[in-house]
Design an enzyme around this catalytic site. Structure first.
Site, PDB file in Angstrom:
ATOM      1  N   HIS A 110       0.854  -1.194   0.000  1.00  0.00           N
ATOM      2  CA  HIS A 110       0.000   0.000   0.000  1.00  0.00           C
ATOM      3  C   HIS A 110       0.893   1.248   0.000  1.00  0.00           C
ATOM      4  CE1 HIS A 110      -3.581   2.363   0.558  1.00  0.00           C
ATOM      5  NE2 HIS A 110      -2.902   3.078   1.419  1.00  0.00           N
ATOM      6  N   GLU A 181       8.441   1.251  -2.207  1.00  0.00           N
ATOM      7  CA  GLU A 181       7.702   0.070  -2.673  1.00  0.00           C
ATOM      8  C   GLU A 181       8.584  -0.980  -3.340  1.00  0.00           C
ATOM      9  OE1 GLU A 181       3.911   0.729  -4.681  1.00  0.00           O
ATOM     10  OE2 GLU A 181       3.967   2.806  -4.058  1.00  0.00           O
TER      11      GLU A 181
HETATM   12  C1  GAR Z   1       1.340   1.111  -6.456  1.00  0.00           C
HETATM   13  O1  GAR Z   1       1.701   2.387  -6.025  1.00  0.00           O
HETATM   14  C2  GAR Z   1       0.681   0.335  -5.320  1.00  0.00           C
HETATM   15  O2  GAR Z   1       1.267   0.591  -4.082  1.00  0.00           O
HETATM   16  C3  GAR Z   1      -0.714   0.870  -5.381  1.00  0.00           C
HETATM   17  O3  GAR Z   1      -0.997   0.996  -6.753  1.00  0.00           O
HETATM   18  C4  GAR Z   1       0.222   1.182  -7.493  1.00  0.00           C
HETATM   19  C5  GAR Z   1       0.329   0.109  -8.534  1.00  0.00           C
HETATM   20  O4  GAR Z   1       1.423   0.337  -9.380  1.00  0.00           O
HETATM   21  N1  GAR Z   1      -1.634   0.000  -4.690  1.00  0.00           N
HETATM   22  C6  GAR Z   1      -2.717   0.440  -4.066  1.00  0.00           C
HETATM   23  O5  GAR Z   1      -3.062   1.601  -4.049  1.00  0.00           O
HETATM   24  C7  GAR Z   1      -3.511  -0.650  -3.347  1.00  0.00           C
HETATM   25  N2  GAR Z   1      -4.467  -0.076  -2.461  1.00  0.00           N
HETATM   26  P1  GAR Z   1       2.077  -0.825 -10.267  1.00  0.00           P
HETATM   27  O6  GAR Z   1       0.945  -1.506 -11.055  1.00  0.00           O
HETATM   28  O7  GAR Z   1       2.998  -0.072 -11.192  1.00  0.00           O
HETATM   29  O8  GAR Z   1       2.790  -1.765  -9.356  1.00  0.00           O
END
Ligand code: GAR
Length: 202
Positions: A110, A181
């Site tokens: 998250h 992340e």
């Molecule tokens: C990331 O920032 C992840 O942390 C977030 O969505 C993005 C996905 O990016 N997740 C959430 O908000 C879950 N509640 P990605 O597809 O490039 O990994």
């Protein structure tokens, strides 16, 4: 070696970070064996294909109901004999029945320091918009177990990232991805896979 299933919905940069961590040796106790997307157009599927990893699209609307969707997800996960399920930008909330079935086997990344800016409605750029609107000087990312409460499961790892003057939701999102992340998600996966493997050999 643990078997990992990654669930995605969008760009898949976190999936990419996991795949690169396998190549570099940061993840050495597990392997991604399946990628499941709930959206056919997700770029994450291209990343899986390039890496030669099996992928599946399971769409909730096409399945007709949440029960049918989750049952298709569970069947695919079990057919792949996955030990660990990683939600990497997966934009569906899973039911209590599903999270209980895979208790302490599902983790999520998250993009904030939980308990700030989390729960239903806080996903993707919305999280960073809310952080900037509140004026916090630190945000970050959290890896946690997934239970029946959205973003409410046990916290496994967190990393703080500075908010800078002039940040937009997009610049803050990218800094949190790069500085938090893409680092803590692979590290946590390795830790869980390693611990699980050690438990079995004791
Ligand atoms: C990331 O920032 C992840 O942390 C977030 O969505 C993005 C996905 O990016 N997740 C959430 O908000 C879950 N509640 P990605 O597809 O490039 O990994």
């Amino acid at each position: 070696m643990k078997r990992i299933c990654v669930l995605v919905s969008g760009g898949g940069t976190n999936l990419q970070a996991i795949l690169e961590a396998q190549t570099s040796g940061i993840i050495k106790s597990g392997r991604v064996v399946l990628v499941i997307s709930n959206r056919k157009a997700a770029y994450a599927l291209e990343r899986a294909k390039t890496a030669g990893i099996e992928s599946k699209v399971i769409n909730r609307l096409k399945c007709g109901s949440r029960e049918a969707f989750e049952s298709a997800l569970a069947n695919a996960i079990e057919a792949a004999h996955a030990d660990l399920i990683v939600l990497a930008g997966f934009m569906e909330i899973l039911s209590p029945a599903f999270t209980r079935r895979f208790e302490r086997r599902i983790i999520n990344i998250h993009p904030s320091l939980i308990p700030s800016f989390c729960g239903e409605g806080f996903y993707g750029l919305k999280v960073h918009e809310a952080a900037l609107a509140r004026g916090v000087k630190l945000s970050g990312a959290t890896v946690h177990y997934v239970n029946e409460i959205p973003d409410g499961g046990e916290i496994l790892c967190q990393k703080a990232v500075e908010v800078l003057d002039g940040d937009t939701p997009e610049t803050l999102q990218l800094r949190i991805m790069k500085q938090a992340e893409w680092i803590i998600l692979p590290e946590t996966i390795e830790k869980l896979c390693r611990e699980g493997t050690q438990e079995e050999t004791i």
